[in-house]
Enzyme design. Structure first.
Site, PDB file in Angstrom:
ATOM      1  N   LYS A  54     -46.734  19.158 -67.001  1.00  0.00           N
ATOM      2  CA  LYS A  54     -47.605  19.871 -67.407  1.00  0.00           C
ATOM      3  C   LYS A  54     -47.495  21.236 -67.236  1.00  0.00           C
ATOM      4  O   LYS A  54     -47.939  21.799 -68.310  1.00  0.00           O
ATOM      5  CB  LYS A  54     -48.665  18.412 -66.688  1.00  0.00           C
ATOM      6  CG  LYS A  54     -48.970  17.211 -67.616  1.00  0.00           C
ATOM      7  CD  LYS A  54     -50.287  16.719 -66.804  1.00  0.00           C
ATOM      8  CE  LYS A  54     -50.046  14.884 -67.393  1.00  0.00           C
ATOM      9  NZ  LYS A  54     -51.136  14.510 -65.817  1.00  0.00           N
ATOM     10  N   GLN A  98     -55.007  14.151 -61.165  1.00  0.00           N
ATOM     11  CA  GLN A  98     -53.950  12.620 -61.383  1.00  0.00           C
ATOM     12  C   GLN A  98     -54.333  12.217 -60.508  1.00  0.00           C
ATOM     13  O   GLN A  98     -55.017  12.023 -60.020  1.00  0.00           O
ATOM     14  CB  GLN A  98     -52.304  13.437 -61.718  1.00  0.00           C
ATOM     15  CG  GLN A  98     -51.361  12.935 -61.490  1.00  0.00           C
ATOM     16  CD  GLN A  98     -51.334  12.128 -62.661  1.00  0.00           C
ATOM     17  OE1 GLN A  98     -51.186  13.745 -63.642  1.00  0.00           O
ATOM     18  NE2 GLN A  98     -50.939  11.460 -63.686  1.00  0.00           N
ATOM     19  N   ASP A 121     -58.914  15.670 -69.530  1.00  0.00           N
ATOM     20  CA  ASP A 121     -58.804  14.165 -69.958  1.00  0.00           C
ATOM     21  C   ASP A 121     -59.257  13.462 -70.719  1.00  0.00           C
ATOM     22  O   ASP A 121     -59.831  12.306 -71.288  1.00  0.00           O
ATOM     23  CB  ASP A 121     -58.701  13.592 -68.300  1.00  0.00           C
ATOM     24  CG  ASP A 121     -57.675  13.635 -67.988  1.00  0.00           C
ATOM     25  OD1 ASP A 121     -56.003  13.470 -68.693  1.00  0.00           O
ATOM     26  OD2 ASP A 121     -57.154  13.238 -66.951  1.00  0.00           O
TER      27      ASP A 121
HETATM   28  N1  GUN Z   1     -52.059   9.093 -65.066  1.00  0.00           N
HETATM   29  C1  GUN Z   1     -51.450   8.099 -66.116  1.00  0.00           C
HETATM   30  N2  GUN Z   1     -52.113   8.286 -67.374  1.00  0.00           N
HETATM   31  C2  GUN Z   1     -52.822  10.106 -66.457  1.00  0.00           C
HETATM   32  C3  GUN Z   1     -53.659  10.360 -67.696  1.00  0.00           C
HETATM   33  O1  GUN Z   1     -53.995  10.776 -68.566  1.00  0.00           O
HETATM   34  N3  GUN Z   1     -54.442  11.332 -67.096  1.00  0.00           N
HETATM   35  C4  GUN Z   1     -54.418  11.105 -65.712  1.00  0.00           C
HETATM   36  N4  GUN Z   1     -55.322  12.632 -64.801  1.00  0.00           N
HETATM   37  N5  GUN Z   1     -53.463  10.814 -65.333  1.00  0.00           N
HETATM   38  C5  GUN Z   1     -53.193   9.637 -65.464  1.00  0.00           C
END
Ligand code: GUN
Length: 295
Positions: A54, A98, A121
Site C-alpha cells: 500500500k 490494517q 476503507d
Molecule cells: N485486511 C484485509 N483486507 C483489509 C482491508 O481491505 N482493509 C483493512 N483495513 N484491513 C484489511
C-alpha cells in the site's frame, strides 16, 4: 465458447494512472499531495506485506504515505489515541487500520474512532449507512473494485439477477448494496443458505467471497453468467509447493460463464487501486473541492 477473462490487473493499472493524474491536480490546487496513513499493529507477515505494498502504491501515485507500525502489545486506548491524532492531522486525508487486530483490541471500537470523512476503507457505520440509503459514501475497496469490473464488462447492470456468496461487512454486504444501487435483483447467500447451487444457478452475476478454495463448481453457473471471484486461497500443489486459487473452480467455470475473473490477476489488484482512489476522493471532499471525473 470459453469465457472472456476479466483482466483486473490491467484495469487496476489504468485506475492507478487516473489516480496519479488526480493526485497531481490536487497537489497543484492545494500545495500538498493527498496523504494516506496506514496503521499496522503487530507482526502478522501477510498484513506486513499488504501494508508495504500500500505504501509503495501510494508513492507511485504521487501521494504521501504515512506508516505507523505499533507493537503487538499495543492497547486499545493507545491505538485509539493514534487514530484521534490522525483525525486531527490536516495532512492526513485517509486512515486505514490494517485488520485483523490483536485480540486485546476490539475492531469495532477502533473503526468507530476513525473520522468518517477519512475512512477510506468505508468500514465506519456512517459510511455503511450512507451506502445503504444511497448517499455519497466512502465504499469498501474490494466490492467497489468488483463493481467497476462488472460495469466495464457488462455496461448497464439494471434488472440483472445478482447472487453474492458471503455476508461479511468488508465484502458481501457492501457488494450487495452496490449491486442494489445499480438496480440489480440481489440475493445474499451464506453458509446457512439452502441448496446454494440452485440459488447460484439463477444468477446473471455471481460474486463469490467466502474464502473456500474452488467451492463454486461449473454446474452452479448459469450459461453466460459473469463470475467475479474475490477468493484468494493458498492450497497445497504437491512437491511441497503451494498455489493460489479462488472460491470458484476456475477452469470448469470458465467453460460455462461468459466472463470470469482469474486468481491471481482479477479482483486482487483492484483493492489497492481503489484504496488510492478513495484517498483522493476523501481528500477532495474534505477540502470542499469538486469530485474528479473518471475515478
Ligand atoms: N485486511 C484485509 N483486507 C483489509 C482491508 O481491505 N482493509 C483493512 N483495513 N484491513 C484489511
Amino acid at each position: 465458447m470459453a469465457a472472456a477473462v476479466i483482466d483486473g490487473k490491467a484495469f487496476a493499472q489504468g485506475l492507478r494512472g487516473r489516480v496519479a493524474d488526480a493526485a497531481a491536480r490536487f497537489q497543484a490546487e492545494t500545495g500538498r499531495a493527498p496523504g494516506l496513513a496506514v496503521v499496522l499493529v503487530g507482526e502478522d507477515p501477510a498484513s506486513s506485506v499488504y501494508v508495504r505494498s500500500k505504501g509503495k502504491a501510494c508513492q507511485e501515485a504521487g501521494m504521501t504515505s504515512i506508516e505507523h507500525r505499533l507493537a503487538e502489545t499495543t492497547t486499545q486506548a493507545e491505538l485509539i489515541a493514534l487514530v484521534e491524532a490522525l483525525n486531527a492531522d490536516p495532512n492526513v486525508d485517509g486512515i486505514l487500520v490494517q485488520l485483523p487486530l490483536p485480540k486485546q483490541i476490539d475492531d469495532k471500537a477502533v473503526i468507530a474512532a476513525i473520522d468518517p470523512a477519512k475512512d477510506v476503507d468505508g468500514f465506519h457505520v456512517v459510511n455503511a449507512g450512507r451506502l445503504a440509503v444511497g448517499e455519497d459514501a466512502l465504499v469498501p475497496c474490494t466490492p467497489l473494485g468488483c463493481l467497476m469490473l462488472l460495469k466495464d464488462q457488462m455496461g448497464d447492470l439494471s434488472g440483472k439477477d445478482a447472487v453474492v456468496i458471503g455476508r461479511s461487512n468488508i465484502v458481501g454486504k457492501p457488494m450487495a448494496q452496490l449491486l442494489l444501487g445499480e438496480s440489480c435483483t440481489v440475493t445474499i447467500a451464506h453458509s446457512r443458505t439452502k441448496d446454494l447451487p440452485a440459488v447460484v444457478r439463477r444468477a446473471d452475476i455471481v460474486v463469490a467471497a467466502v474464502g473456500r478454495p474452488e467451492m463454486v463448481k461449473a454446474d452452479w453457473i448459469k450459461p453466460g453468467a459473469v463470475v467475479i471471484d474475490v477468493g484468494i486461497n493458498r492450497i497445497e500443489a504437491g512437491e511441497s509447493k503451494t498455489r493460489l486459487v479462488g472460491d470458484v473452480a476456475y477452469d470448469e467455470a470458465a467453460a460455462i460463464a461468459s466472463a470470469i475473473t482469474p486468481v491471481p490477476g482479477g479482483v486482487g489488484p483492484m483493492t489497492i487501486a481503489v484504496l488510492l482512489r478513495n484517498t483522493v476522493v476523501a481528500a477532495r471532499a474534505r477540502l470542499g473541492l469538486g469530485a474528479e471525473a473518471g475515478l
